[in-house]
Design a protein around this motif. Structure first.
Motif, mmCIF file in Angstrom:
data_model
loop_
_atom_site.group_PDB
_atom_site.id
_atom_site.type_symbol
_atom_site.label_atom_id
_atom_site.label_comp_id
_atom_site.label_asym_id
_atom_site.label_seq_id
_atom_site.Cartn_x
_atom_site.Cartn_y
_atom_site.Cartn_z
ATOM 1 N N ASN A 342 1.163 -1.463 0.032
ATOM 2 C CA ASN A 342 0.155 0.204 0.123
ATOM 3 C C ASN A 342 0.941 1.629 -0.043
ATOM 4 O O ASN A 342 0.913 1.761 1.260
ATOM 5 C CB ASN A 342 -0.782 -0.542 1.530
ATOM 6 C CG ASN A 342 -2.120 -1.101 1.634
ATOM 7 O OD1 ASN A 342 -2.482 -1.473 0.156
ATOM 8 N ND2 ASN A 342 -1.640 -2.191 2.274
ATOM 9 N N GLY A 343 1.645 1.754 -1.449
ATOM 10 C CA GLY A 343 1.958 2.464 -1.061
ATOM 11 C C GLY A 343 2.052 4.382 -0.779
ATOM 12 O O GLY A 343 2.612 5.010 -0.186
ATOM 13 N N ALA A 344 0.660 4.311 -1.174
ATOM 14 C CA ALA A 344 0.382 5.615 -0.851
ATOM 15 C C ALA A 344 0.078 5.744 0.828
ATOM 16 O O ALA A 344 0.393 6.884 1.324
ATOM 17 C CB ALA A 344 -1.385 5.980 -1.481
ATOM 18 N N LEU A 345 -0.379 4.761 1.579
ATOM 19 C CA LEU A 345 -0.431 4.830 2.829
ATOM 20 C C LEU A 345 0.144 4.460 3.375
ATOM 21 O O LEU A 345 0.558 5.678 4.228
ATOM 22 C CB LEU A 345 -1.231 3.536 3.597
ATOM 23 C CG LEU A 345 -2.829 3.213 2.741
ATOM 24 C CD1 LEU A 345 -3.132 1.482 3.706
ATOM 25 C CD2 LEU A 345 -3.305 4.237 3.716
ATOM 26 N N VAL A 346 1.126 4.248 2.675
ATOM 27 C CA VAL A 346 3.147 4.433 3.053
ATOM 28 C C VAL A 346 3.859 5.276 3.062
ATOM 29 O O VAL A 346 3.853 6.147 4.127
ATOM 30 C CB VAL A 346 4.252 3.156 3.558
ATOM 31 C CG1 VAL A 346 5.096 3.323 3.303
ATOM 32 C CG2 VAL A 346 3.292 2.059 3.556
ATOM 33 N N ARG A 347 3.256 6.449 2.765
ATOM 34 C CA ARG A 347 3.693 7.387 1.827
ATOM 35 C C ARG A 347 3.347 8.699 2.319
ATOM 36 O O ARG A 347 3.456 9.672 3.406
ATOM 37 C CB ARG A 347 4.214 8.027 0.206
ATOM 38 C CG ARG A 347 4.488 9.183 0.132
ATOM 39 C CD ARG A 347 4.553 9.102 -1.821
ATOM 40 N NE ARG A 347 3.070 9.130 -2.261
ATOM 41 C CZ ARG A 347 2.274 10.066 -2.731
ATOM 42 N NH1 ARG A 347 2.881 11.706 -2.027
ATOM 43 N NH2 ARG A 347 1.089 9.451 -3.277
ATOM 44 N N ILE A 348 1.573 8.664 2.664
ATOM 45 C CA ILE A 348 1.179 10.103 3.336
ATOM 46 C C ILE A 348 0.937 9.610 4.366
ATOM 47 O O ILE A 348 1.297 10.659 5.103
ATOM 48 C CB ILE A 348 -0.386 9.695 2.529
ATOM 49 C CG1 ILE A 348 -0.474 9.504 0.386
ATOM 50 C CG2 ILE A 348 -1.248 10.583 3.319
ATOM 51 C CD1 ILE A 348 0.085 11.118 0.590
ATOM 52 N N ILE A 349 1.106 8.628 5.359
ATOM 53 C CA ILE A 349 0.636 8.373 6.710
ATOM 54 C C ILE A 349 2.314 8.939 7.400
ATOM 55 O O ILE A 349 2.298 9.626 8.570
ATOM 56 C CB ILE A 349 0.712 6.711 7.334
ATOM 57 C CG1 ILE A 349 -0.109 7.133 8.272
ATOM 58 C CG2 ILE A 349 1.643 6.342 7.404
ATOM 59 C CD1 ILE A 349 -0.614 6.187 9.393
ATOM 60 N N ASN A 350 3.247 9.011 6.521
ATOM 61 C CA ASN A 350 4.862 9.732 6.865
ATOM 62 C C ASN A 350 5.170 11.032 6.800
ATOM 63 O O ASN A 350 5.147 11.350 8.140
ATOM 64 C CB ASN A 350 6.060 8.489 5.515
ATOM 65 C CG ASN A 350 7.199 9.339 6.435
ATOM 66 O OD1 ASN A 350 7.967 10.380 5.535
ATOM 67 N ND2 ASN A 350 7.395 8.320 7.443
ATOM 68 N N LYS A 351 3.722 11.640 6.605
ATOM 69 C CA LYS A 351 3.857 13.419 6.956
ATOM 70 C C LYS A 351 2.274 13.805 7.492
ATOM 71 O O LYS A 351 2.662 15.123 8.076
ATOM 72 C CB LYS A 351 2.771 13.715 5.195
ATOM 73 C CG LYS A 351 3.654 13.370 4.094
ATOM 74 C CD LYS A 351 2.676 14.107 2.185
ATOM 75 C CE LYS A 351 3.635 13.570 1.427
ATOM 76 N NZ LYS A 351 4.507 14.277 1.270
ATOM 77 N N PHE A 352 2.315 12.598 8.632
ATOM 78 C CA PHE A 352 1.727 13.280 9.494
ATOM 79 C C PHE A 352 2.877 13.752 10.678
ATOM 80 O O PHE A 352 4.225 13.075 10.556
ATOM 81 C CB PHE A 352 0.811 12.138 10.274
ATOM 82 C CG PHE A 352 -0.667 12.001 9.383
ATOM 83 C CD1 PHE A 352 -1.574 12.482 9.807
ATOM 84 C CD2 PHE A 352 -1.081 11.022 8.435
ATOM 85 C CE1 PHE A 352 -3.090 12.160 9.611
ATOM 86 C CE2 PHE A 352 -2.256 11.200 8.078
ATOM 87 C CZ PHE A 352 -3.206 11.373 8.296
#
Length: 469
Positions: A342-352
């Motif tokens: 889940n590349g999008a989940l991994v990438r976006i949650i890293n912005k939190f």
């Protein structure tokens, strides 16, 4: 593609200068050759995507990294750099860009958002690069290229659309709280569209998981966590050994990871286990519980309508995550390989803020290292038909023989049942063999008059010692 210029505040600019380069982002000077820049672009596209900022200088002559803002004089000055994007992605579907301006430094910083590409992207030197941590590494061997091709051929359920109103993610509390920290400040609709979290006028599964107030309402049975506490060290939990009704953890993904880790930790800290010195409080490294639960939620297969299950036993914690290990990953190589289902989940949650996946690709390694530091056995990873089971054992690295002798240092005798409890051995006969090996080495002896189920062992008395002396 039209290019916009967005002024940002001094605080946002300083946060950009302090940007932590890593798996999802890089900073470059405007002096970088456009051809060399294609390596970073291709590497990010071939991995999970990320952010690239061109216009930040970094001086290391002082012994530490000192960054400063020095952007392009005007948009036209960046033409050579922009053209490399068009050559790599002529359809423009995998990237977007804009310019940032700030009072803290001259010129315009080029901000490029790069999404994971479905095809293999090659740099201008015709070499494939892949992002690993803060590096863009060449992929040159046939095996590595084939592996990357397999990765690209897999579609993730996270990109599927969900038939719910757009306002489920564009006007939710999580998205509004999240966008306060985005540079530059953006409106929910535009930002989600830019990150490819909206498709055909509908939110994707990834956007629901990350930003819906109640993802479980839109994706029932696919995105919850069930926590069970069994008062047993047996191989299976039963209704009779269940301490209380299962606990359900819900909410959007960032909160769900935080709450699942906190609740599991709380329950574990209340367990006492028979050790070599009597009853001892169970203590697992907090990093281990955090990393394994984070990994289970970020990399699970959301196409399978089953929750993540956390089972807490007297001597172990089991975390079961729906879906097999992705791609080329196996239980044997999982600590050396990376595969983001889940590349999008991994990438976006890293912005939190304070993201749960701080060390991308290193989470399980951190979990294993933390167990070793506490002298506990490493977690076990097993692949089932449609799930991955990680077992975190509370078993010392000491050999069974060492555990028995340590127990007898403060206790008069030991029986088979206690031996199994302190060593983690489940077989009665295997435990007998431990006692026999210690007997043959002259370290222990049977307790006289104790036979059958009452058999016990004690430290061997020294020869030549008279009774009563």
């Amino acid at each position: 593609m039209s290019v916009t210029t967005t002024p940002i505040s001094d605080d946002q600019a300083r946060r950009l200068l302090a940007f932590d380069e890593g798996h999802f982002g890089d900073l470059k000077s405007i002096d970088i050759a456009p051809a060399k820049l294609t390596r970073t672009i291709a590497a990010l596209a071939n991995a999970s995507g990320g952010e690239l900022y061109v216009g930040i200088d970094e001086d290391e002559n002082t012994g530490s990294k000192v960054r400063s803002w020095r952007g392009f004089a005007d948009p036209e000055a960046a033409n050579a750099h922009l053209q490399v994007f068009e050559r790599l992605f002529p359809l423009g579907q995998y990237y977007s860009w804009s310019f940032l301006s700030s009072a803290i430094g001259p010129g315009l910083v080029l901000q490029v958002s790069i999404n994971k590409s479905r095809e293999i992207a090659r740099a201008s030197d015709n070499i494939v690069y892949l992002r690993r941590g803060a590096q863009s590494l060449p992929v040159t061997t046939p095996e590595a290229l084939a592996r990357l091709g397999f990765d690209k051929g897999i579609t993730s359920f996270e990109s599927e659309t969900v038939d719910v109103p757009l306002t489920t993610v564009t006007n939710s509390v999580p998205v509004l709280e999240f966008l306060v920290n985005v540079i530059p400040t953006a409106e929910p609709d535009a930002w989600l569209q830019k990150q490819q979290l909206l498709r055909n006028g509908k939110p994707t599964v990834a956007s629901i998981l990350l930003f819906a107030d109640e993802p479980q309402a839109a994706l029932p049975k696919r995105c919850g966590v069930k926590i069970y506490r069994y008062r047993t060290a047996g191989a299976e939990g039963t209704r009779e050994t269940l301490a209380f009704d299962p606990i359900t953890i819900e909410g959007h993904l960032y909160v769900q990871i935080r709450d699942a880790v906190a609740r599991t930790t709380e329950l574990v800290e209340g367990i006492q286990k028979l050790g070599t010195r009597g009853l001892e409080a169970i203590s697992y490294p907090p990093e281990t519980l955090h990393e394994i639960l984070t990994n289970a939620l970020l990399h699970r297969d959301y196409s399978i309508p089953v929750d993540v299950h956390v089972r807490i036993f007297d001597n172990r914690v089991e975390v079961e995550s729906p879906g097999k290990l992705p791609g080329h990953v196996t239980p044997a190589n999982i600590l050396q390989e990376q595969f983001a289902r889940n590349g999008a989940l991994v990438r976006i949650i890293n912005k939190f803020p304070d993201p749960p996946n701080k060390d991308v690709g290193e989470g399980l390694n951190t979990a294993f290292t933390a167990m070793s530091k506490l002298r506990l056995k490493p977690p076990l990873i097993a692949e089932r038909d449609a799930a991955v089971l990680v077992t975190i054992r509370h078993e010392a690295l000491a050999s069974p023989e060492e555990a028995v002798m340590e127990y007898l240092a403060s206790n008069d005798e030991i029986v088979n049942r206690i031996g199994r409890e302190i060593t983690g051995i489940t077989s009665e006969n295997s435990m007998k063999n431990v006692f026999y090996r210690l007997r043959d080495r002259g370290l222990i002896e049977p307790v006289p008059g104790r036979v059958g189920f009452g058999s016990a062992w004690r430290k061997k008395k020294k020869s030549g010692k008279r009774a009563g002396s």
